[in-house]
Design an enzyme around this catalytic site. Structure first.
Site, PDB file in Angstrom:
ATOM      1  NE  ARG A  54      31.134 -17.181  34.913  1.00 16.27           N
ATOM      2  CZ  ARG A  54      32.187 -17.546  34.573  1.00 16.27           C
ATOM      3  NH1 ARG A  54      32.696 -18.329  35.444  1.00 16.27           N
ATOM      4  NH2 ARG A  54      32.676 -17.341  33.445  1.00 16.27           N
TER       5      ARG A  54
ATOM      6  CD  GLU B  88      35.724 -17.870  22.724  1.00 13.59           C
ATOM      7  OE1 GLU B  88      36.559 -18.540  22.376  1.00 13.59           O
ATOM      8  OE2 GLU B  88      35.482 -17.418  23.698  1.00 13.59           O
TER       9      GLU B  88
END
Length: 174
Positions: free
Chosen positions: A58, A95
């Protein structure tokens, strides 16, 4: 400058894995005015740079458009195995997983100034790996620009600890 999202970020729980809250920017991309405003802002932040680097996937969308608007070159920072030819790679922790980014080696003249762009700053692992790739390619990172920041995950602090002189900016306020 901070752009207000006006509800253009969708929150998707448990994607791509349980416990992760995904921020979907697809509605923002569909809003031509907000999308253009974000790209123009990135281009203005890159005035002193030679190149704008976008992190797959993105970050590509915003960095490439901003590079065109700002009359800059675009550097793709890709996931492992996506670039042909000689590359430099850097593995890092996400994460929820481990990943590797790559950049072409020896294609951009040494010493050029580069702004790094991504969509979301979470733990800072992706952005930090991108900055370290820029340095490993003998280029000079000038800053990191992300659309969104998730402050609770400490990404900005992690990058500042490793590179205290690097400017880190966020465009969107939810």
């Amino acid at each position: 400058m901070v752009v207000t999202t006006q509800g253009l970020i969708r929150i998707i729980p448990d994607f791509p894995s349980p416990g992760i809250i995904f921020k979907d920017i697809t509605p923002l991309l569909a809003d031509k005015e907000v999308f253009a405003q974000c790209c123009k802002e990135i281009a203005s932040l890159a005035q002193e740079c030679d190149y704008i680097a976008g992190i797959e996937a993105r970050g590509f969308i915003f960095a490439a458009a901003a590079a065109v608007m700002g009359n800059k070159g675009f550097i793709p920072i890709r996931k492992l195995g996506k670039l042909p030819g000689e590359t430099i790679s850097k593995s890092y922790e996400l994460e929820y997983a481990t990943a590797t980014l790559e950049i072409h080696a020896n294609l951009i003249p040494q010493g050029k100034r580069v702004l790094v762009v991504d969509d979301v700053l979470a733990t800072g692992g992706t952005a930090l790996a991108a900055v370290e790739l820029i340095i490993a390619a003998n280029l000079t990172p000038t800053g990191v620009v992300c659309l969104l920041d998730i402050p609770a995950l400490g990404g900005k602090s992690r990058i500042n600890e490793a590179h205290p002189d690097l400017q880190i900016q966020t465009l969107l306020a939810e």
